[in-house]
Scaffold this active site. Structure first.
Site, mmCIF file in Angstrom:
data_model
loop_
_atom_site.group_PDB
_atom_site.id
_atom_site.type_symbol
_atom_site.label_atom_id
_atom_site.label_comp_id
_atom_site.label_asym_id
_atom_site.label_seq_id
_atom_site.Cartn_x
_atom_site.Cartn_y
_atom_site.Cartn_z
ATOM 1 N N CYS A 137 49.374 -76.689 18.528
ATOM 2 C CA CYS A 137 48.420 -76.113 17.569
ATOM 3 C C CYS A 137 46.972 -76.476 17.936
ATOM 4 O O CYS A 137 46.648 -77.644 18.101
ATOM 5 C CB CYS A 137 48.743 -76.597 16.153
ATOM 6 S SG CYS A 137 47.670 -75.815 14.942
ATOM 7 N N LYS A 176 57.526 -77.166 21.752
ATOM 8 C CA LYS A 176 56.562 -76.083 21.987
ATOM 9 C C LYS A 176 55.273 -76.711 22.507
ATOM 10 O O LYS A 176 54.705 -77.599 21.875
ATOM 11 C CB LYS A 176 56.289 -75.362 20.657
ATOM 12 C CG LYS A 176 55.063 -74.429 20.660
ATOM 13 C CD LYS A 176 55.375 -73.117 21.328
ATOM 14 C CE LYS A 176 54.182 -72.157 21.361
ATOM 15 N NZ LYS A 176 53.925 -71.463 20.122
ATOM 16 N N ARG A 179 52.192 -62.564 17.812
ATOM 17 C CA ARG A 179 51.376 -61.548 17.129
ATOM 18 C C ARG A 179 51.969 -60.154 17.284
ATOM 19 O O ARG A 179 51.825 -59.319 16.397
ATOM 20 C CB ARG A 179 49.946 -61.596 17.689
ATOM 21 C CG ARG A 179 49.195 -62.828 17.211
ATOM 22 C CD ARG A 179 47.862 -62.955 17.885
ATOM 23 N NE ARG A 179 47.984 -63.282 19.310
ATOM 24 C CZ ARG A 179 46.945 -63.438 20.131
ATOM 25 N NH1 ARG A 179 45.732 -63.298 19.661
ATOM 26 N NH2 ARG A 179 47.133 -63.761 21.382
HETATM 27 C C1 LIG Z 1 48.686 -66.448 13.007
HETATM 28 C C2 LIG Z 1 49.383 -67.310 14.010
HETATM 29 C C3 LIG Z 1 50.130 -68.385 13.589
HETATM 30 C C4 LIG Z 1 50.797 -69.186 14.525
HETATM 31 N N1 LIG Z 1 51.566 -70.215 14.082
HETATM 32 C C5 LIG Z 1 52.300 -70.939 14.963
HETATM 33 C C6 LIG Z 1 53.194 -71.947 14.516
HETATM 34 O O1 LIG Z 1 53.357 -72.202 13.327
HETATM 35 N N2 LIG Z 1 53.866 -72.645 15.459
HETATM 36 C C7 LIG Z 1 53.743 -72.374 16.802
HETATM 37 O O2 LIG Z 1 54.392 -73.019 17.626
HETATM 38 N N3 LIG Z 1 52.916 -71.418 17.230
HETATM 39 C C8 LIG Z 1 52.204 -70.693 16.358
HETATM 40 N N4 LIG Z 1 51.385 -69.703 16.807
HETATM 41 C C9 LIG Z 1 51.343 -69.402 18.243
HETATM 42 C C10 LIG Z 1 52.329 -68.326 18.606
HETATM 43 O O3 LIG Z 1 53.666 -68.725 18.369
HETATM 44 C C11 LIG Z 1 52.187 -67.934 20.096
HETATM 45 O O4 LIG Z 1 52.479 -69.033 20.911
HETATM 46 C C12 LIG Z 1 50.797 -67.421 20.403
HETATM 47 O O5 LIG Z 1 50.334 -66.546 19.395
HETATM 48 C C13 LIG Z 1 50.741 -66.713 21.749
HETATM 49 O O6 LIG Z 1 51.504 -65.555 21.739
HETATM 50 P P1 LIG Z 1 50.833 -64.075 21.582
HETATM 51 O O7 LIG Z 1 49.603 -64.077 22.488
HETATM 52 O O8 LIG Z 1 51.927 -63.151 22.070
HETATM 53 O O9 LIG Z 1 50.464 -63.906 20.146
HETATM 54 C C14 LIG Z 1 50.680 -68.919 15.908
HETATM 55 C C15 LIG Z 1 49.903 -67.843 16.330
HETATM 56 C C16 LIG Z 1 49.257 -67.037 15.410
HETATM 57 C C17 LIG Z 1 48.449 -65.885 15.902
#
Ligand SMILES: Cc1cc2nc3c(=O)[nH]c(=O)nc-3n(C[C@H](O)[C@H](O)[C@H](O)COP(=O)(O)O)c2cc1C
Length: 348
Positions: free
Chosen positions: A101, A142, A232
Site C-alpha cells: 500500500c 502482496k 481497476r
Molecule cells: C481503489 C484501489 C484500491 C486498492 N486496494 C488494494 C488493497 O486493498 N489491497 C491490495 O493489495 N491492493 C490494492 N490495490 C492495488 C490493486 O490490487 C492493484 O495491485 C493495482 O491497482 C494495480 O493493478 P491495475 O493497474 O490493474 O489497477 C488497490 C488499487 C486501487 C485502484
C-alpha cells in the site's frame, strides 16, 4: 493452472484486493462471471481484533464466495499474527499479507509498502503469520516491486521474497510498480519476467495495468506468471473475467454485454450490497454505478445519473430509465483502457 496451497484453479484470472471495493458483493458478482478466486479488501490487523460493525462486514463471507483471500495490513508482527489467526478461524481460505500500500498515511504508520524498506520487520511478520495460521491455510504476500527504483530497494525486495519462501508462503502477488510510483506510470511487467526466471516453481500472480481481457492474457503469455489479479479493470466490468476465459479457451472475444445484461448484473450487485450494507447501499454503489456506466451506449448521461443517485429511489429511477430491458438500446460498449482512473486511497 494456478495453484495456491491446496487450491487449484484451471482459470487463472482472479479478483484483486481493492480497498473500498472488493467486499462480498463485488466478489460474488465477479464469481458469477467466472472469477475463481477473490481477495477481500485490505484490513488493518487491529480492526480484525476489535468488536464492531466493521468486524461484521469483514467476516461476512457468503457460501458462494470461496475460496476467498483475507488480506491484512499492520506494523507489529505479534498483532499481525493474532489477526491472521482470527481471519483464518472466521473463514478466510487464504491469508494475504500487504506489503504494497502506497498511501501516505499508511506509510507514515510503517505499514503496507513501507515494510519493503524494513526487511527484518517484514520477514518477522511473515513468520508470525505463517506460525499463527493452521498449516492447511496458505499464506501469500502482496508486494510492489520495491520502494523505489534504487538497487538497494531491489535487494530488499529479494531479501523479503527469499525469506518468505523459506518461511513457507504459498505464493506472491507482484504489482510491477514501486511504492514511490503509486499509480503514476506503467507497471513494469519485465520485472515479473525476471522474477519468473528467478523462481520458476513459485506461484506468482501478476498485477498492474490489466484493463481488458486481452491485457490479462498478454500478461500471462509475456511474463509466465501463474495467474493475474484484475484490479481497476474489474470495477464496473466483471465481464472481463468471462471475456478472458473465452480468450484462454481459444474462443473469440464475446460481444460486449448488452444494456439488458448490464442491468441484470448491476441490479444483482445492488441487491447484494443492500443485503450487506442496508441503507448505505445507494451511497456505496454510486462509485460502482459510475464505472458500470462506461459500458453503456449513453455513458455520459448514465454516469451523470448515477452521480446524482444518493438514495434507493434515485437508484431505481436510473435503472428504470437507463437499463429498461424492453427498450431498443444500441449495443453495449467495451472498455478499452483504464476509463476514469480510480487511485485515490488505493492500497497497494
Ligand atoms: C481503489 C484501489 C484500491 C486498492 N486496494 C488494494 C488493497 O486493498 N489491497 C491490495 O493489495 N491492493 C490494492 N490495490 C492495488 C490493486 O490490487 C492493484 O495491485 C493495482 O491497482 C494495480 O493493478 P491495475 O493497474 O490493474 O489497477 C488497490 C488499487 C486501487 C485502484
Amino acid at each position: 493452472m494456478l495453484r495456491i496451497g491446496p487450491f487449484e484453479f484451471p482459470f487463472p484470472v482472479v479478483q484483486a484486493a481493492l480497498s473500498g471495493y472488493s467486499d462480498a458483493p463485488m466478489r460474488q458478482i465477479a464469481r458469477q462471471l467466472g472469477c475463481p478466486y477473490a481477495i477481500h479488501e485490505v484490513v488493518l490487523d487491529k480492526l480484525v481484533l476489535q468488536r464492531g460493525r466493521l468486524q461484521r462486514e469483514i467476516f461476512h463471507i457468503p457460501a458462494d464466495d470461496h475460496p476467498v483471500g483475507g488480506q491484512l495490513m499492520g506494523a507489529e508482527p505479534t498483532m499481525f499474527g493474532e489477526a491472521a489467526a482470527v481471519m483464518a478461524a472466521r473463514g478466510y481460505d487464504v491469508i494475504d499479507i500487504n506489503f504494497g500500500c502506497p498511501v501516505r498515511k499508511v506509510l507514515g504508520r510503517c505499514r503496507g509498502g513501507f515494510l519493503l524498506s524494513e526487511p527484518r520487520t517484514a520477514i518477522e511478520i511473515v513468520r508470525r503469520v505463517r506460525d499463527a495460521v493452521p498449516p492447511v491455510v496458505p499464506v501469500t504476500v502482496k508486494m510492489r516491486r520495491g520502494l523505489d527504483d534504487s538497487p538497494e530497494s531491489e535487494r530488499k525486495f529479494f531479501q523479503i521474497f527469499d525469506a518468505a519462501l523459506e518461511v513457507g508462503v504459498s505464493g506472491f502477488t507482484i504489482h510491477g510498480r514501486t511504492v514511490e510510483q503509486r499509480y503514476v506510470g506503467p507497471s513494469r511487467w519485465t520485472f515479473l519476467e525476471k522474477l519468473r526466471e528467478y523462481a520458476p516453481h513459485v506461484t506468482l500472480l501478476g498485477s498492474g495495468d490489466l484493463f481488458t481481457a486481452e491485457d490479462a492474457v498478454r500478461m500471462l503469455d509475456q511474463t509466465g506468471v501463474n495467474g493475474v489479479t484484475v484490479a481497476r479493470g474489474a470495477i464496473g466490468n466483471p465481464w472481463i473475467f468471462a471475456e478472458a476465459q473465452a480468450l484462454l479457451n481459444g474462443d473469440p472475444l464475446p460481444a460486449p454485454p448488452s444494456v439488458a445484461e448490464q442491468g441484470l448484473v448491476i441490479m444483482r450487485h445492488f441487491e447484494l450490497c443492500e443485503a450487506l450494507h442496508g441503507e448505505d447501499a445507494s451511497r456505496i454503489m454510486r462509485k460502482f454505478g459510475i464505472k458500470y456506466s462506461e459500458l453503456h451506449p449513453f455513458a455520459a448521461d448514465v454516469k451523470a445519473a448515477f452521480i446524482r443517485a444518493g438514495r434507493r429511489v434515485d437508484w431505481m429511477a436510473v435503472m428504470n430509465e437507463w437499463y429498461a430491458p424492453d427498450r431498443d438500446w444500441p449495443p453495449g460498449v467495451r472498455r478499452n483502457g483504464p476509463g476514469d482512473l480510480i487511485a485515490a486511497g488505493a492500497c497497494a
